[in-house]
Motif scaffolding. Structure first.
Motif, short mmCIF file in Angstrom:
data_model
loop_
_atom_site.label_atom_id
_atom_site.label_comp_id
_atom_site.label_asym_id
_atom_site.label_seq_id
_atom_site.Cartn_x
_atom_site.Cartn_y
_atom_site.Cartn_z
N ARG A 300 -3.86 6.86 -1.69
CA ARG A 300 -4.42 5.70 -2.38
C ARG A 300 -3.50 4.49 -2.27
O ARG A 300 -3.95 3.37 -2.05
CB ARG A 300 -4.67 6.05 -3.85
CG ARG A 300 -5.90 6.93 -4.04
CD ARG A 300 -7.07 6.10 -4.51
NE ARG A 300 -8.33 6.60 -4.01
CZ ARG A 300 -9.50 6.08 -4.33
NH1 ARG A 300 -9.57 5.04 -5.13
NH2 ARG A 300 -10.61 6.55 -3.82
N LEU A 301 -2.20 4.70 -2.45
CA LEU A 301 -1.25 3.60 -2.30
C LEU A 301 -1.24 3.09 -0.86
O LEU A 301 -1.13 1.88 -0.61
CB LEU A 301 0.15 4.05 -2.71
CG LEU A 301 0.34 4.33 -4.22
CD1 LEU A 301 1.73 4.89 -4.48
CD2 LEU A 301 0.12 3.06 -5.04
N ALA A 302 -1.39 4.01 0.10
CA ALA A 302 -1.45 3.60 1.50
C ALA A 302 -2.70 2.76 1.77
O ALA A 302 -2.65 1.78 2.53
CB ALA A 302 -1.43 4.83 2.41
N ALA A 303 -3.80 3.13 1.13
CA ALA A 303 -5.04 2.35 1.30
C ALA A 303 -4.86 0.94 0.75
O ALA A 303 -5.35 -0.04 1.34
CB ALA A 303 -6.19 3.05 0.60
N ILE A 304 -4.15 0.82 -0.37
CA ILE A 304 -3.84 -0.51 -0.92
C ILE A 304 -3.02 -1.30 0.09
O ILE A 304 -3.31 -2.47 0.38
CB ILE A 304 -3.08 -0.39 -2.25
CG1 ILE A 304 -4.00 0.16 -3.35
CG2 ILE A 304 -2.52 -1.75 -2.68
CD1 ILE A 304 -3.28 0.49 -4.65
N GLY A 305 -1.99 -0.67 0.65
CA GLY A 305 -1.13 -1.34 1.62
C GLY A 305 -1.89 -1.82 2.84
O GLY A 305 -1.70 -2.95 3.31
N ARG A 306 -2.77 -0.98 3.36
CA ARG A 306 -3.54 -1.37 4.55
C ARG A 306 -4.53 -2.48 4.23
O ARG A 306 -4.86 -3.30 5.10
CB ARG A 306 -4.29 -0.15 5.10
CG ARG A 306 -3.37 0.89 5.74
CD ARG A 306 -4.16 1.99 6.46
NE ARG A 306 -3.24 2.92 7.12
CZ ARG A 306 -2.82 4.06 6.59
NH1 ARG A 306 -3.26 4.43 5.38
NH2 ARG A 306 -1.98 4.84 7.25
N PHE A 307 -5.01 -2.53 2.98
CA PHE A 307 -5.97 -3.57 2.60
C PHE A 307 -5.28 -4.93 2.47
O PHE A 307 -5.82 -5.94 2.91
CB PHE A 307 -6.66 -3.20 1.29
CG PHE A 307 -7.83 -4.07 0.96
CD1 PHE A 307 -9.06 -3.85 1.57
CD2 PHE A 307 -7.72 -5.11 0.04
CE1 PHE A 307 -10.16 -4.66 1.27
CE2 PHE A 307 -8.81 -5.92 -0.26
CZ PHE A 307 -10.04 -5.69 0.36
N ILE A 308 -4.09 -4.94 1.89
CA ILE A 308 -3.42 -6.23 1.70
C ILE A 308 -2.62 -6.65 2.94
O ILE A 308 -2.35 -7.83 3.13
CB ILE A 308 -2.50 -6.22 0.45
CG1 ILE A 308 -1.37 -5.19 0.59
CG2 ILE A 308 -3.31 -5.99 -0.81
CD1 ILE A 308 -0.37 -5.21 -0.56
N LYS A 309 -2.27 -5.68 3.79
CA LYS A 309 -1.52 -5.96 5.01
C LYS A 309 -2.09 -5.13 6.16
O LYS A 309 -1.55 -4.08 6.52
CB LYS A 309 -0.03 -5.60 4.81
CG LYS A 309 0.71 -6.46 3.81
CD LYS A 309 1.13 -7.78 4.40
CE LYS A 309 2.05 -8.53 3.44
NZ LYS A 309 2.46 -9.85 3.97
N PRO A 310 -3.18 -5.57 6.77
CA PRO A 310 -3.81 -4.79 7.85
C PRO A 310 -2.86 -4.48 9.01
O PRO A 310 -3.04 -3.47 9.70
CB PRO A 310 -4.96 -5.69 8.31
CG PRO A 310 -5.27 -6.55 7.13
CD PRO A 310 -3.95 -6.79 6.46
N GLU A 311 -1.84 -5.31 9.19
CA GLU A 311 -0.90 -5.09 10.29
C GLU A 311 -0.05 -3.85 10.11
O GLU A 311 0.68 -3.43 11.03
CB GLU A 311 -0.01 -6.32 10.48
CG GLU A 311 0.87 -6.68 9.30
CD GLU A 311 0.22 -7.67 8.33
OE1 GLU A 311 0.97 -8.41 7.68
OE2 GLU A 311 -1.03 -7.69 8.24
N GLU A 319 4.92 5.98 4.55
CA GLU A 319 5.67 4.73 4.77
C GLU A 319 4.98 3.56 4.07
O GLU A 319 5.64 2.72 3.45
CB GLU A 319 5.78 4.45 6.28
CG GLU A 319 6.74 5.37 7.00
CD GLU A 319 6.69 5.18 8.51
OE1 GLU A 319 7.74 5.30 9.16
OE2 GLU A 319 5.59 4.91 9.05
N ILE A 320 3.66 3.52 4.16
CA ILE A 320 2.94 2.40 3.53
C ILE A 320 2.96 2.53 2.01
O ILE A 320 3.08 1.52 1.30
CB ILE A 320 1.49 2.33 4.06
CG1 ILE A 320 1.50 2.14 5.57
CG2 ILE A 320 0.74 1.18 3.41
CD1 ILE A 320 0.12 2.18 6.21
N ALA A 321 2.85 3.74 1.50
CA ALA A 321 2.95 3.93 0.05
C ALA A 321 4.30 3.45 -0.47
O ALA A 321 4.38 2.78 -1.51
CB ALA A 321 2.73 5.39 -0.30
N ASN A 322 5.37 3.80 0.25
CA ASN A 322 6.70 3.31 -0.12
C ASN A 322 6.76 1.79 -0.08
O ASN A 322 7.35 1.15 -0.96
CB ASN A 322 7.75 3.90 0.81
CG ASN A 322 8.00 5.37 0.57
OD1 ASN A 322 7.80 5.86 -0.53
ND2 ASN A 322 8.42 6.09 1.61
#
Length: 400
Positions: A300-311, A319-322
């Motif tokens: 879920r945290l990774a999904a947040i990261g990909r949504f706010i930073k698609p790159e 890594e994205i959750a961190n």
């Protein structure tokens, strides 16, 4: 098959520049005698008089209660309710921050259902009679109370913040005008903004989330993440203010239907006992509790990261959750969010009441919605950790 989900929100929501001007016309549809619930700051800014003018133009009689000067308490509710009864008010206008709106919700329900607000804690008493119609007008981009069926009122007898969630507490109309937030001072802008961000994040990681709330929560996170530092540094940026208001509104609808989690459960006792404003107490806790919860909601945290930073899409979920947790820490640092020690809470004072705080947090029910459900002992440990938590630790390790 998926289980049935539901979404509740006000019957009408007006948002955008100058939506405040809808007050008179919308009030005329609902009642003839209005009680305006607000505070001295709103009166000094002229917002209360502006309300009166628009109501009077529609032939609506006005009474006022302006006694709110802190987080909402049962005493404010009782005082405002007495004015409501004396003047036979049949519509309530709540204008201001979450304290004014939460007080308005409580008065609207008690006026028709009777009893004391504490009767409704834990749903011991259910509001089965329709509340007086409430028009909620926020002047901060934060609590989202204008769109929720939740009121949070401090019981002054036992220093417990009562989180009460029932359908009758939902406002009839929400008016979200970003121009009203221009008067919000810097420290309130940051605290309420992180409060809204917490609503959105907790709604998304909540065990009770569903696809509809996910859509609202992700959108709110992005709006707030991209604009909160700008409104903190440049409060006159009306474009950023508008996005923050819309983000807070979406976050409010999301958490009202998906619930909040551990941050809110632990935040309420800090506010009730140490009188820390709700937005600040949420922000004090958010980074540490996300770190604690991370192992149970990496995806879920990774999904947040990909949504706010698609790159970031090529990085792993972990890594994205961190990254997301470190970004939240960086954000709180840049907004000068204090820890409990920096706020002025003494360690020996915390130690004396931390057991009660942990029990009250669990009793609120919010921690049970968290991806990782804590024990009472773990909550005590988290309070101790957050006392002098260092927001700067580890932020340079965040992926670029």
């Amino acid at each position: 098959m998926n289980s049935i989900s539901s979404v509740y929100m006000p019957k009408a929501i007006f948002y955008g520049y100058d939506s405040f001007k809808q007050l008179g016309v919308e009030s005329r549809k609902l009642g003839t005698r209005a009680l305006i619930i607000s505070d001295k700051v709103m009166e000094d800014l002229g917002y209360v008089d502006h309300c009166k003018m628009m109501l009077n133009e529609e032939g609506i009689l006005c009474s006022t209660y302006l006694g709110i000067d802190s987080e909402p308490t049962d005493l404010f509710v009782d005082e405002a309710l007495e004015i409501c009864k004396q003047n036979k008010c049949n519509i309530i206008i709540a204008i201001g921050g979450g304290s004014c709106i939460d007080t308005g919700k409580a008065v609207a329900v008690l006026a028709t259902n009777g009893g004391e607000i504490s009767d409704f804690m834990g749903n011991k008493k259910m509001a089965d009679k329709k509340a007086i119609p409430l028009i909620a007008i926020p002047t901060t981009a934060g609590t989202g109370s204008e769109a929720t069926d939740v009121t949070v009122i401090t019981n002054t007898r036992n220093d417990v913040k009562m989180m009460i969630k029932q359908a009758m507490f939902l406002p009839e109309v929400a008016i979200v005008d970003p121009t009203l937030t221009l008067s919000s001072p810097t420290h309130i802008t940051s605290a309420t903004g992180v409060d809204a961000l917490t609503h959105a994040i907790e709604a998304y990681i909540s065990r009770r989330s569903h696809p509809f709330t996910d859509t609202l929560a992700l959108s709110a996170i992005k709006l707030i993440y991209e604009n909160i530092e700008e409104v903190y540094k440049n409060g006159n940026n009306i474009g950023a203010r508008e996005k923050m208001s819309l983000g807070a509104l979406k976050a409010g609808i999301a958490f009202s239907n998906a619930s909040v989690c551990l941050v809110h459960g632990m935040s309420r006792p800090i506010g009730a006992i140490f009188h820390v404003p709700h937005g600040v107490s949420n922000a004090m806790l958010l980074p540490a509790i996300l770190e604690y919860s991370k192992s149970a909601c990496i995806n879920r945290l990774a999904a947040i990261g990909r949504f706010i930073k698609p790159e970031l899409s090529n990085y792993t979920d972990e890594e994205i959750a961190n990254y997301v947790v470190q970004e939240i820490k960086k954000l709180c640092l840049n907004l000068n969010i204090p820890n409990m020690k920096e706020w002025g809470i003494k360690k020996h004072e915390l130690d004396k009441v931390v057991g009660k705080m942990a029990k009250d947090a669990l009793a609120s029910g919010s921690p049970s919605n968290n991806p990782r459900i804590p024990s009472e002992e773990e909550i005590i440990e988290l309070y101790q950790l957050c006392f002098d938590y260092d927001m700067s630790e580890g932020i340079n390790e965040s992926i670029k």
